[in-house]
Design a protein around this motif. Structure first.
Motif, mmCIF file in Angstrom:
data_model
loop_
_atom_site.group_PDB
_atom_site.id
_atom_site.type_symbol
_atom_site.label_atom_id
_atom_site.label_comp_id
_atom_site.label_asym_id
_atom_site.label_seq_id
_atom_site.Cartn_x
_atom_site.Cartn_y
_atom_site.Cartn_z
ATOM 1 N N ARG A 200 -49.840 19.242 3.750
ATOM 2 C CA ARG A 200 -50.971 18.702 4.860
ATOM 3 C C ARG A 200 -51.451 17.434 4.324
ATOM 4 N NH1 ARG A 200 -56.220 19.697 2.558
ATOM 5 N NH2 ARG A 200 -56.124 20.396 0.447
ATOM 6 N N LEU A 201 -52.148 16.894 5.337
ATOM 7 C CA LEU A 201 -52.866 15.393 5.209
ATOM 8 C C LEU A 201 -54.237 15.917 4.545
ATOM 9 C CD1 LEU A 201 -53.035 12.338 5.535
ATOM 10 C CD2 LEU A 201 -54.235 12.831 7.610
ATOM 11 N N THR A 202 -54.432 15.635 3.254
ATOM 12 C CA THR A 202 -55.542 16.164 2.589
ATOM 13 C C THR A 202 -56.973 15.742 3.044
ATOM 14 O OG1 THR A 202 -55.526 14.479 0.822
ATOM 15 C CG2 THR A 202 -54.271 16.714 0.597
ATOM 16 N N ASP A 203 -57.136 14.515 3.691
ATOM 17 C CA ASP A 203 -58.470 13.788 4.228
ATOM 18 C C ASP A 203 -58.341 13.766 5.602
ATOM 19 O OD1 ASP A 203 -56.504 11.747 4.031
ATOM 20 O OD2 ASP A 203 -57.767 10.703 2.762
ATOM 21 N N ALA A 204 -57.542 14.761 6.224
ATOM 22 C CA ALA A 204 -57.543 14.673 7.929
ATOM 23 C C ALA A 204 -58.743 15.015 8.431
ATOM 24 C CB ALA A 204 -56.356 16.096 8.208
ATOM 25 N N LYS A 205 -59.514 15.880 7.928
ATOM 26 C CA LYS A 205 -60.977 15.996 8.399
ATOM 27 C C LYS A 205 -61.668 14.659 8.508
ATOM 28 C CE LYS A 205 -65.090 18.621 7.804
ATOM 29 N NZ LYS A 205 -65.786 19.931 6.807
ATOM 30 N N LEU A 207 -60.530 11.549 8.986
ATOM 31 C CA LEU A 207 -59.500 10.835 9.872
ATOM 32 C C LEU A 207 -59.977 11.305 11.428
ATOM 33 C CD1 LEU A 207 -57.468 8.528 11.017
ATOM 34 C CD2 LEU A 207 -55.928 10.614 10.178
ATOM 35 N N LEU A 208 -60.096 12.585 11.718
ATOM 36 C CA LEU A 208 -60.218 13.167 12.689
ATOM 37 C C LEU A 208 -61.691 12.891 13.359
ATOM 38 C CD1 LEU A 208 -58.725 16.723 12.437
ATOM 39 C CD2 LEU A 208 -57.930 14.977 14.011
ATOM 40 N N ALA A 209 -62.669 12.847 12.380
ATOM 41 C CA ALA A 209 -64.116 12.307 12.577
ATOM 42 C C ALA A 209 -63.982 11.004 13.183
ATOM 43 C CB ALA A 209 -64.876 12.466 11.278
ATOM 44 N N LEU A 210 -63.178 10.114 12.560
ATOM 45 C CA LEU A 210 -63.110 8.697 12.935
ATOM 46 C C LEU A 210 -62.745 8.739 14.565
ATOM 47 C CD1 LEU A 210 -61.727 6.442 9.998
ATOM 48 C CD2 LEU A 210 -64.067 6.688 10.852
ATOM 49 N N ILE A 211 -61.326 9.538 14.721
ATOM 50 C CA ILE A 211 -60.885 9.761 16.319
ATOM 51 C C ILE A 211 -61.889 10.057 17.147
ATOM 52 C CG2 ILE A 211 -59.133 10.751 17.199
ATOM 53 C CD1 ILE A 211 -57.213 10.401 14.693
ATOM 54 N N LYS A 212 -62.667 10.820 16.714
ATOM 55 C CA LYS A 212 -63.656 11.605 17.443
ATOM 56 C C LYS A 212 -64.692 10.471 18.087
ATOM 57 C CE LYS A 212 -66.891 15.403 17.798
ATOM 58 N NZ LYS A 212 -67.398 16.615 17.195
ATOM 59 N N ARG A 213 -64.975 9.298 17.328
ATOM 60 C CA ARG A 213 -65.912 8.109 17.539
ATOM 61 C C ARG A 213 -65.265 7.264 18.262
ATOM 62 N NH1 ARG A 213 -67.476 8.333 12.039
ATOM 63 N NH2 ARG A 213 -67.177 6.110 12.011
ATOM 64 N N HIS A 214 -63.927 6.940 17.885
ATOM 65 C CA HIS A 214 -63.462 5.645 18.192
ATOM 66 C C HIS A 214 -62.124 6.143 19.233
ATOM 67 C CE1 HIS A 214 -65.510 3.309 15.388
ATOM 68 N NE2 HIS A 214 -65.118 3.983 14.378
ATOM 69 N N ARG A 215 -61.997 5.246 20.160
ATOM 70 C CA ARG A 215 -61.070 5.609 21.149
ATOM 71 C C ARG A 215 -59.597 5.273 20.364
ATOM 72 N NH1 ARG A 215 -57.756 2.592 25.081
ATOM 73 N NH2 ARG A 215 -59.053 0.787 24.712
ATOM 74 N N VAL A 216 -58.780 6.299 20.443
ATOM 75 C CA VAL A 216 -57.326 6.333 20.177
ATOM 76 C C VAL A 216 -56.604 7.047 21.483
ATOM 77 C CG1 VAL A 216 -55.536 7.227 18.762
ATOM 78 C CG2 VAL A 216 -57.741 6.470 17.716
ATOM 79 N N ASP A 217 -55.585 6.526 21.904
ATOM 80 C CA ASP A 217 -55.102 7.435 23.088
ATOM 81 C C ASP A 217 -54.009 8.116 22.856
ATOM 82 O OD1 ASP A 217 -56.862 5.794 24.941
ATOM 83 O OD2 ASP A 217 -55.755 3.865 24.549
ATOM 84 N N LEU A 218 -53.265 7.838 21.764
ATOM 85 C CA LEU A 218 -51.943 8.555 21.432
ATOM 86 C C LEU A 218 -51.913 8.588 19.775
ATOM 87 C CD1 LEU A 218 -49.271 10.156 22.389
ATOM 88 C CD2 LEU A 218 -48.297 8.014 22.418
ATOM 89 N N ILE A 219 -51.346 9.636 19.328
ATOM 90 C CA ILE A 219 -50.948 9.647 17.849
ATOM 91 C C ILE A 219 -49.733 10.209 17.551
ATOM 92 C CG2 ILE A 219 -51.586 10.730 15.572
ATOM 93 C CD1 ILE A 219 -54.367 11.502 17.081
#
Length: 301
Positions: A200-205, A207-219
């Motif tokens: 797993r990505l150990t600090d995914a949580k 990173l997901l918090a950043l994506i929740k705040r900032h626009r990312v259109d595709l990963i």
């Protein structure tokens, strides 16, 4: 407006493996070498990745993204061989790379990482500047954001992490992109969610918090060697995260044959539309394997 096409491949695990010297087969490399000799060399085939790249070029994409694991044991000669392969895929201006865990299988030297730096350098980086993540590239209507989750780990582990410094810089970079109207694509090796703790990505949580705040259109990611689509919460709706099989693999167990994604992005009024096509190996030849899938309509706010 004409659509811009981004090709995405991952995890080529380039063969053949250079003959290692005895002193190089210590610790984790010894285990990896045994795994390669016992079976992985039959799964990852150079002729397959070469055919896949030829098929990509035949589609004439506007850019190519590679999400890591070019090599296998991070042997010094593997980095040189992979540089030659990268050049066969395209010039650094036309190909963007982020590293995977096998590219950092053990602690590596700056000389080794310098082999690929031109493919991982942001547009604003000075020539000769040290490798730095995250990096940003603009290609056509796309803003490509590259991060590195590649870190050496203990034997039998394939986890990744970004680290506090990279996450802080990513947060700052997103803030600076607040007025950027481009379609934003985040490139990372590890998926943002995994059922297997050892990979797993150990600090995914975080990173997901950043994506929740900032626009990312595709990963776009690799690592799992399977077709996958996951959805995560963003500030203006759900964000698709797309995985792809190994670019060199024959089908084995539950893992599919080699494939790649073609992502078509077009601006429609005040919104972006992204569609996915998958091309992969069917009966030994590269061919379309799926209908066009509309992934995302991103409203610009």
């Amino acid at each position: 407006m004409t659509a811009f096409t981004l090709a995405h491949l991952s995890d080529p695990h380039l063969a053949p493996l250079p003959t290692p010297r005895l002193h190089q087969l210590l610790g984790k490399r010894a285990i990896g070498y045994l795994n390669w000799k016992r079976g992985r060399h039959n799964i990852h085939r150079r002729e397959i990745v070469d055919a896949l790249v030829a098929d990509i070029k035949a589609q004439s994409p506007g850019h190519i993204a590679i999400t890591g694991d070019l090599i296998n044991l991070a042997l010094p000669d593997e980095f040189t061989q992979a540089r030659a392969w990268l050049e066969s895929v395209g010039a650094p201006a036309d190909v963007t790379l982020v590293p995977g865990n096998h590219d950092a299988y053990v602690r590596i030297t700056k000389k080794q990482t310098s082999e690929w730096v031109d493919y991982m350098r942001g547009d604003a980086a000075r020539p000769g500047a040290p490798l730095s993540f995250p990096f940003l590239r603009r290609r056509g209507p796309l803003t490509l954001i590259g991060v590195s989750s590649a870190v050496p780990t203990a034997p039998f582990m394939a986890t990744g992490w970004l680290g506090r410094n990279q996450l802080d810089m990513l947060d700052q970079g997103f803030s600076q992109l607040a007025d950027d109207p481009n379609f934003r694509v985040l490139l990372i090796h590890h998926p943002l969610a995994s059922k297997d703790s050892y990979k797993r990505l150990t600090d995914a949580k975080t990173l997901l918090a950043l994506i929740k705040r900032h626009r990312v259109d595709l990963i776009l990611h690799g690592h799992d060697h399977v077709h996958s689509t996951m959805w995560f919460e963003g500030p203006h709706g759900r964000v698709p995260a797309i995985g792809v099989p190994s670019a060199s693999a024959v089908p084995h167990r539950h893992y599919p044959a080699a494939a790649y994604n073609l992502l078509s992005v077009v601006r429609e009024g005040d919104a972006w539309r992204c569609e996915q096509r998958v091309r992969g190996f069917v009966d030994g030849a590269a061919a379309e394997r799926a209908e066009v899938t509309e992934l995302q309509r991103t409203q610009l706010i």
